[in-house]
Design a protein around this motif. Structure first.
Motif, PDB file in Angstrom:
ATOM      1  N   GLN A  56     -17.005  21.265 -31.990  1.00  0.00           N
ATOM      2  CA  GLN A  56     -16.666  20.512 -33.298  1.00  0.00           C
ATOM      3  C   GLN A  56     -17.312  21.293 -34.305  1.00  0.00           C
ATOM      4  O   GLN A  56     -18.605  21.795 -34.476  1.00  0.00           O
ATOM      5  N   ASP A  57     -16.375  21.433 -35.461  1.00  0.00           N
ATOM      6  CA  ASP A  57     -16.995  22.265 -36.554  1.00  0.00           C
ATOM      7  C   ASP A  57     -18.032  21.536 -37.408  1.00  0.00           C
ATOM      8  O   ASP A  57     -18.124  20.313 -37.338  1.00  0.00           O
ATOM      9  N   VAL A 113     -15.631  31.024 -35.822  1.00  0.00           N
ATOM     10  CA  VAL A 113     -14.633  30.655 -36.444  1.00  0.00           C
ATOM     11  C   VAL A 113     -15.062  30.093 -37.601  1.00  0.00           C
ATOM     12  O   VAL A 113     -16.185  29.292 -37.792  1.00  0.00           O
ATOM     13  N   THR A 114     -14.350  30.240 -38.638  1.00  0.00           N
ATOM     14  CA  THR A 114     -14.571  29.490 -39.916  1.00  0.00           C
ATOM     15  C   THR A 114     -13.502  28.324 -40.316  1.00  0.00           C
ATOM     16  O   THR A 114     -12.248  28.680 -39.862  1.00  0.00           O
ATOM     17  N   TYR A 115     -13.921  27.296 -41.081  1.00  0.00           N
ATOM     18  CA  TYR A 115     -13.036  26.341 -41.263  1.00  0.00           C
ATOM     19  C   TYR A 115     -12.694  26.237 -42.930  1.00  0.00           C
ATOM     20  O   TYR A 115     -13.713  26.482 -43.535  1.00  0.00           O
ATOM     21  N   LYS A 116     -11.568  25.717 -43.457  1.00  0.00           N
ATOM     22  CA  LYS A 116     -11.327  25.478 -44.736  1.00  0.00           C
ATOM     23  C   LYS A 116     -10.851  24.109 -44.862  1.00  0.00           C
ATOM     24  O   LYS A 116     -10.204  23.372 -43.943  1.00  0.00           O
ATOM     25  N   GLU A 117     -11.280  23.162 -46.049  1.00  0.00           N
ATOM     26  CA  GLU A 117     -10.977  22.196 -46.388  1.00  0.00           C
ATOM     27  C   GLU A 117      -9.358  21.896 -47.216  1.00  0.00           C
ATOM     28  O   GLU A 117      -9.562  22.773 -48.236  1.00  0.00           O
ATOM     29  N   VAL A 177     -21.270  27.469 -44.817  1.00  0.00           N
ATOM     30  CA  VAL A 177     -19.967  27.921 -44.298  1.00  0.00           C
ATOM     31  C   VAL A 177     -19.557  26.615 -43.249  1.00  0.00           C
ATOM     32  O   VAL A 177     -20.617  26.530 -42.383  1.00  0.00           O
ATOM     33  N   GLN A 178     -18.542  26.169 -43.468  1.00  0.00           N
ATOM     34  CA  GLN A 178     -17.913  25.242 -42.186  1.00  0.00           C
ATOM     35  C   GLN A 178     -17.314  26.312 -41.017  1.00  0.00           C
ATOM     36  O   GLN A 178     -16.685  26.874 -41.236  1.00  0.00           O
ATOM     37  N   CYS A 179     -18.156  25.888 -39.883  1.00  0.00           N
ATOM     38  CA  CYS A 179     -17.541  26.874 -38.790  1.00  0.00           C
ATOM     39  C   CYS A 179     -17.696  26.071 -37.464  1.00  0.00           C
ATOM     40  O   CYS A 179     -18.119  24.886 -37.485  1.00  0.00           O
ATOM     41  N   ALA A 180     -17.385  26.760 -36.580  1.00  0.00           N
ATOM     42  CA  ALA A 180     -17.535  26.550 -34.971  1.00  0.00           C
ATOM     43  C   ALA A 180     -17.364  27.514 -34.091  1.00  0.00           C
ATOM     44  O   ALA A 180     -17.478  28.717 -34.534  1.00  0.00           O
ATOM     45  N   SER A 227     -23.502  22.050 -34.003  1.00  0.00           N
ATOM     46  CA  SER A 227     -24.419  21.001 -33.788  1.00  0.00           C
ATOM     47  C   SER A 227     -24.208  20.226 -32.419  1.00  0.00           C
ATOM     48  O   SER A 227     -25.145  20.137 -31.548  1.00  0.00           O
ATOM     49  N   ASN A 228     -22.942  19.504 -32.450  1.00  0.00           N
ATOM     50  CA  ASN A 228     -22.654  18.806 -31.215  1.00  0.00           C
ATOM     51  C   ASN A 228     -22.522  19.866 -30.097  1.00  0.00           C
ATOM     52  O   ASN A 228     -21.905  20.782 -30.259  1.00  0.00           O
ATOM     53  N   CYS A 229     -22.922  19.348 -28.866  1.00  0.00           N
ATOM     54  CA  CYS A 229     -22.649  20.012 -27.375  1.00  0.00           C
ATOM     55  C   CYS A 229     -21.282  19.892 -26.966  1.00  0.00           C
ATOM     56  O   CYS A 229     -20.610  18.821 -26.994  1.00  0.00           O
TER      57      CYS A 229
END
Length: 218
Positions: A108-109, A139-143, A72-75, A94-96
């Motif tokens: 960042q997602d 939240v999730t992201y879509k491409e 899942v792409q998320c943030a 991942s990133n802070c």
């Protein structure tokens, strides 16, 4: 059917769809053992620890669990509602991202693999006593198949983090010689058995509570 009845029925259907959307959302907040933290939970946080770099932090202890069978792409999307001092930090996925003022922020997602239980590394880094309140949502992201750009897709569960850094109770227990322990660390994070003059991080444990503060010994 009366217009009022139709309106009431529509509201009920919207509420049902919202609940179903939450149930189908692939990500959930959890603790370190994978136990799910319910949507809408309010978490009170008072534990303080040395961050290993000469500062203090109040960890949230939050993890995120991917319950789906796909990556899942998320943030993280969060609102700092109040912050007395210091900085709120979230390193998910991942990133802070750091925030020192009231406002809305989004990390960042990035991808979270299927079945993963991931430490969010989310905490308040206070400079002195005070409070910090943050509402955090997954939240999730879509491409986009044409541009291959990611955009926000769905909003998931939300929780409230209430940080309260207050050393008065524990320091008072020390002064009255209640059962407690006091440990000193250098600003580099090294434990100091017998501190001399200089600046130290003091960790006090008493009555089941732990607090840290900076002290100058002359």
């Amino acid at each position: 059917m009366l217009m009022k009845d139709i309106f009431t029925l529509c509201l009920a259907m919207i509420a049902t769809l919202a609940v179903q959307a939450q149930d189908n959302f692939p990500l959930q907040f959890a603790d370190k053992d994978g136990n799910i933290i319910a949507d809408g939970s309010v978490i009170e946080l008072t534990n303080v620890e040395d961050d290993g770099f000469g500062e203090i932090q109040m960890p949230s202890g939050l993890y995120v669990k991917n319950n789906s069978d796909a990556t899942v792409q998320c943030a993280g999307s969060f609102t700092v509602q109040a912050i007395s001092n210091g900085t709120f930090q979230s390193c998910f996925p991942s990133n802070c991202m750091r925030a020192s003022t009231v406002g809305d922020y989004t990390t960042q997602d990035g991808p979270l693999e299927a079945g993963t239980l991931k430490n969010m590394i989310t905490e308040w880094l206070p400079e002195t006593e005070g409070t910090c309140t943050v509402v955090y949502q997954l939240v999730t992201y879509k491409e986009n198949p044409l541009t291959h750009q990611w955009s926000k897709d769905q909003e998931g569960p939300s929780i409230t983090l209430n940080f309260n850094y207050d050393t008065s109770g524990v320091i008072a227990a020390t002064a009255t010689k209640s059962a407690c322990s006091v440990t000193y660390y250098s600003l580099t994070g090294r434990k100091v058995p017998a501190p001399t003059s200089g600046m130290y991080i003091r960790t006090i444990r008493a009555n089941g509570k732990t607090v840290c503060d900076k002290v100058l010994i002359k």
